[in-house]
Scaffold this motif. Structure first.
Motif, PDB file in Angstrom:
ATOM      1  N   ALA A  88     112.675  31.265  -1.764  1.00 29.87           N
ATOM      2  CA  ALA A  88     113.715  30.421  -2.143  1.00 29.87           C
ATOM      3  C   ALA A  88     113.545  29.417  -3.041  1.00 29.87           C
ATOM      4  CB  ALA A  88     114.709  29.989  -1.141  1.00 29.87           C
ATOM      5  N   LEU A  89     112.361  28.748  -2.820  1.00 27.85           N
ATOM      6  CA  LEU A  89     111.833  27.521  -3.677  1.00 27.85           C
ATOM      7  C   LEU A  89     111.618  27.993  -5.037  1.00 27.85           C
ATOM      8  CD1 LEU A  89     111.256  24.597  -3.865  1.00 27.85           C
ATOM      9  CD2 LEU A  89     108.912  25.157  -2.808  1.00 27.85           C
ATOM     10  N   GLU A  90     110.941  29.407  -5.087  1.00 30.83           N
ATOM     11  CA  GLU A  90     110.441  29.830  -6.278  1.00 30.83           C
ATOM     12  C   GLU A  90     111.611  30.235  -7.206  1.00 30.83           C
ATOM     13  OE1 GLU A  90     107.901  33.317  -8.308  1.00 30.83           O
ATOM     14  OE2 GLU A  90     107.569  33.074  -6.004  1.00 30.83           O
ATOM     15  N   GLN A  91     112.754  30.691  -6.424  1.00 31.00           N
ATOM     16  CA  GLN A  91     113.953  31.400  -7.157  1.00 31.00           C
ATOM     17  C   GLN A  91     114.758  30.183  -7.517  1.00 31.00           C
ATOM     18  OE1 GLN A  91     116.219  34.537  -5.272  1.00 31.00           O
ATOM     19  NE2 GLN A  91     114.447  34.446  -3.613  1.00 31.00           N
ATOM     20  N   ASP A  92     114.879  29.122  -6.995  1.00 29.45           N
ATOM     21  CA  ASP A  92     115.625  27.959  -7.448  1.00 29.45           C
ATOM     22  C   ASP A  92     115.041  26.624  -6.767  1.00 29.45           C
ATOM     23  OD1 ASP A  92     117.600  26.117  -8.187  1.00 29.45           O
ATOM     24  OD2 ASP A  92     119.300  27.163  -7.028  1.00 29.45           O
ATOM     25  N   PRO A  93     114.274  25.890  -7.796  1.00 32.74           N
ATOM     26  CA  PRO A  93     113.802  24.840  -7.087  1.00 32.74           C
ATOM     27  C   PRO A  93     114.514  23.527  -6.975  1.00 32.74           C
ATOM     28  CG  PRO A  93     113.277  24.972  -9.411  1.00 32.74           C
ATOM     29  CD  PRO A  93     113.801  26.241  -9.096  1.00 32.74           C
ATOM     30  N   SER A  94     115.786  23.598  -7.366  1.00 30.57           N
ATOM     31  CA  SER A  94     116.865  22.589  -6.960  1.00 30.57           C
ATOM     32  C   SER A  94     117.521  22.277  -5.890  1.00 30.57           C
ATOM     33  CB  SER A  94     117.977  22.757  -8.381  1.00 30.57           C
ATOM     34  OG  SER A  94     118.844  23.844  -7.929  1.00 30.57           O
ATOM     35  N   GLY A  95     117.970  21.107  -5.510  1.00 36.23           N
ATOM     36  CA  GLY A  95     118.738  21.068  -4.237  1.00 36.23           C
ATOM     37  C   GLY A  95     118.031  20.674  -2.922  1.00 36.23           C
ATOM     38  N   TRP A  96     116.653  20.670  -3.244  1.00 36.80           N
ATOM     39  CA  TRP A  96     115.753  20.425  -1.912  1.00 36.80           C
ATOM     40  C   TRP A  96     115.482  19.184  -1.369  1.00 36.80           C
ATOM     41  CZ3 TRP A  96     113.983  24.867   0.621  1.00 36.80           C
ATOM     42  CH2 TRP A  96     114.025  25.994   0.200  1.00 36.80           C
ATOM     43  N   ILE A  97     115.327  18.802  -0.255  1.00 38.95           N
ATOM     44  CA  ILE A  97     115.079  17.356   0.133  1.00 38.95           C
ATOM     45  C   ILE A  97     113.808  17.392   0.625  1.00 38.95           C
ATOM     46  CG2 ILE A  97     115.549  15.619   1.690  1.00 38.95           C
ATOM     47  CD1 ILE A  97     118.654  16.985   2.069  1.00 38.95           C
ATOM     48  N   ASP A  98     112.862  16.499   0.160  1.00 41.31           N
ATOM     49  CA  ASP A  98     111.442  16.612   0.574  1.00 41.31           C
ATOM     50  C   ASP A  98     111.434  15.703   1.921  1.00 41.31           C
ATOM     51  OD1 ASP A  98     108.735  15.647   0.935  1.00 41.31           O
ATOM     52  OD2 ASP A  98     108.282  16.131  -1.081  1.00 41.31           O
ATOM     53  N   LEU A  99     111.294  16.106   3.021  1.00 40.21           N
ATOM     54  CA  LEU A  99     111.410  15.395   4.162  1.00 40.21           C
ATOM     55  C   LEU A  99     110.191  14.322   4.278  1.00 40.21           C
ATOM     56  CD1 LEU A  99     112.823  17.827   6.952  1.00 40.21           C
ATOM     57  CD2 LEU A  99     113.948  16.505   5.100  1.00 40.21           C
ATOM     58  N   ILE A 100     108.846  14.761   3.961  1.00 43.76           N
ATOM     59  CA  ILE A 100     107.907  13.750   3.819  1.00 43.76           C
ATOM     60  C   ILE A 100     108.072  12.697   3.139  1.00 43.76           C
ATOM     61  CG2 ILE A 100     105.505  13.681   3.609  1.00 43.76           C
ATOM     62  CD1 ILE A 100     104.915  16.627   4.022  1.00 43.76           C
ATOM     63  N   GLU A 101     108.704  12.926   1.938  1.00 45.80           N
ATOM     64  CA  GLU A 101     108.865  11.837   0.944  1.00 45.80           C
ATOM     65  C   GLU A 101     110.061  11.026   1.383  1.00 45.80           C
ATOM     66  OE1 GLU A 101     110.730  12.242  -3.169  1.00 45.80           O
ATOM     67  OE2 GLU A 101     108.839  12.218  -3.591  1.00 45.80           O
ATOM     68  N   ALA A 102     110.995  11.445   2.001  1.00 39.60           N
ATOM     69  CA  ALA A 102     112.099  10.808   2.617  1.00 39.60           C
ATOM     70  C   ALA A 102     111.721   9.981   3.634  1.00 39.60           C
ATOM     71  CB  ALA A 102     113.279  11.764   2.936  1.00 39.60           C
ATOM     72  N   SER A 103     110.766  10.295   4.382  1.00 39.75           N
ATOM     73  CA  SER A 103     110.323   9.740   5.839  1.00 39.75           C
ATOM     74  C   SER A 103     109.147   8.580   5.706  1.00 39.75           C
ATOM     75  CB  SER A 103     109.908  10.405   6.753  1.00 39.75           C
ATOM     76  OG  SER A 103     108.751  11.227   6.271  1.00 39.75           O
ATOM     77  N   GLY A 104     108.525   8.782   4.445  1.00 36.74           N
ATOM     78  CA  GLY A 104     107.591   7.815   4.338  1.00 36.74           C
ATOM     79  C   GLY A 104     106.224   7.913   5.150  1.00 36.74           C
ATOM     80  N   ALA A 105     105.420   6.923   5.203  1.00 39.87           N
ATOM     81  CA  ALA A 105     104.134   6.905   5.865  1.00 39.87           C
ATOM     82  C   ALA A 105     104.399   6.859   7.378  1.00 39.87           C
ATOM     83  CB  ALA A 105     103.258   5.847   5.278  1.00 39.87           C
ATOM     84  N   ASP A 106     105.397   6.077   7.678  1.00 41.58           N
ATOM     85  CA  ASP A 106     105.789   5.571   9.048  1.00 41.58           C
ATOM     86  C   ASP A 106     106.441   6.891   9.702  1.00 41.58           C
ATOM     87  OD1 ASP A 106     108.074   5.298   7.524  1.00 41.58           O
ATOM     88  OD2 ASP A 106     108.475   3.181   8.584  1.00 41.58           O
ATOM     89  N   LEU A 107     106.869   8.049   8.967  1.00 39.47           N
ATOM     90  CA  LEU A 107     107.690   9.176   9.466  1.00 39.47           C
ATOM     91  C   LEU A 107     109.076   8.680   9.896  1.00 39.47           C
ATOM     92  CD1 LEU A 107     104.805  11.252  11.226  1.00 39.47           C
ATOM     93  CD2 LEU A 107     105.886  11.577   9.181  1.00 39.47           C
ATOM     94  N   GLU A 108     109.776   7.661   9.179  1.00 41.65           N
ATOM     95  CA  GLU A 108     110.984   7.214   9.498  1.00 41.65           C
ATOM     96  C   GLU A 108     111.956   8.442   9.490  1.00 41.65           C
ATOM     97  OE1 GLU A 108     114.543   4.145   8.148  1.00 41.65           O
ATOM     98  OE2 GLU A 108     112.256   4.037   7.157  1.00 41.65           O
ATOM     99  N   GLY A 109     112.656   8.947  10.492  1.00 37.38           N
ATOM    100  CA  GLY A 109     113.650   9.955  10.516  1.00 37.38           C
ATOM    101  C   GLY A 109     113.262  10.845  11.317  1.00 37.38           C
TER     102      GLY A 109
END
Length: 218
Positions: A21-42
């Motif tokens: 699915a990512l290869e077919q359409d790379p739009s609309g994804w939420i990067d959960l590591i990037e969103a949480s940061g180094a302290d894994l917030e969330g």
């Protein structure tokens, strides 16, 4: 121990290669590591079983060099829950076990979707050492908690051995849950009665790395 129960899972004898699915359409994804940061917030650590106790020290961290979530696997059985529940979506996770030099090599972990907040209800895409590639869990069937497994319906798990990267995509939409492993769908389960829940990652005794942990709402 897995207790297989017949499921309405549609599997072809030989899985056909398909783009993810990512290869077919790379739009609309939420990067959960990037969103949480180094302290894994969330993210929240949850014991397995739900009434168990958590080790006071966390086994989860973000590697500052690679940006991957690393689970040391040495502080008990638990899962890391993404706190925002999701009804329908696609969960893309790339993972690999760090090979052990000595001792047992029963590598074990899982990728979760539609879990209840405390993990009483759970649906896991099984990982392993050139094994796994199936769905199992404790789900609600007509309001009752029952164990399900598609293990016997997956002739080729498509999972690579410890030390190599694997890619899983779990798509959950309506009552349908599919698992795509390294280029092909291994499981298509059409009767999931749990409409929403949490995605997550499991710790079960072995060091494992997770990169590109992505969620796409549908």
């Amino acid at each position: 121990m897995l207790l297989p129960i017949a499921l309405a899972a549609l599997l072809s004898p030989t899985a056909q290669e398909t783009p993810g699915a990512l290869e077919q359409d790379p739009s609309g994804w939420i990067d959960l590591i990037e969103a949480s940061g180094a302290d894994l917030e969330g993210w929240t650590r949850v014991p397995i079983p739900p009434d168990g106790a958590l080790n006071p020290d966390s086994q989860w961290s973000v590697d500052p060099e690679t940006g991957s979530i690393v689970c040391s696997g040495d502080k008990g059985h638990e899962w890391l829950r993404w706190d925002a529940p999701q009804r329908d979506g696609i969960y893309h996770v790339e993972w690999r076990f760090v090979p052990v030099a000595e001792g047992p090599r029963r590598y074990n972990s899982g990728i979760y979707v539609r879990n209840s907040e405390d993990g009483t209800v759970w649906h896991q895409a099984q990982t392993g050492d050139a094994s796994g590639g199936f769905l199992f869990g404790d789900t609600l069937i007509d309001g009752e908690l029952e164990r399900i497994s598609t293990r016997d319906r997956v002739p080729d798990p498509r999972v690579k051995p410890a030390g190599e990267w694997n890619t899983y995509e779990v798509t959950f939409a309506g009552e349908r849950v599919t698992l795509w492993v390294n280029g092909a769908v291994t499981v298509d389960w059409e009767t999931c009665q749990v409409p929403s829940g949490h995605v997550g990652l499991e710790a079960e005794g072995y060091r494992i790395e997770f990169r590109r942990v992505l969620l796409k709402p549908l």
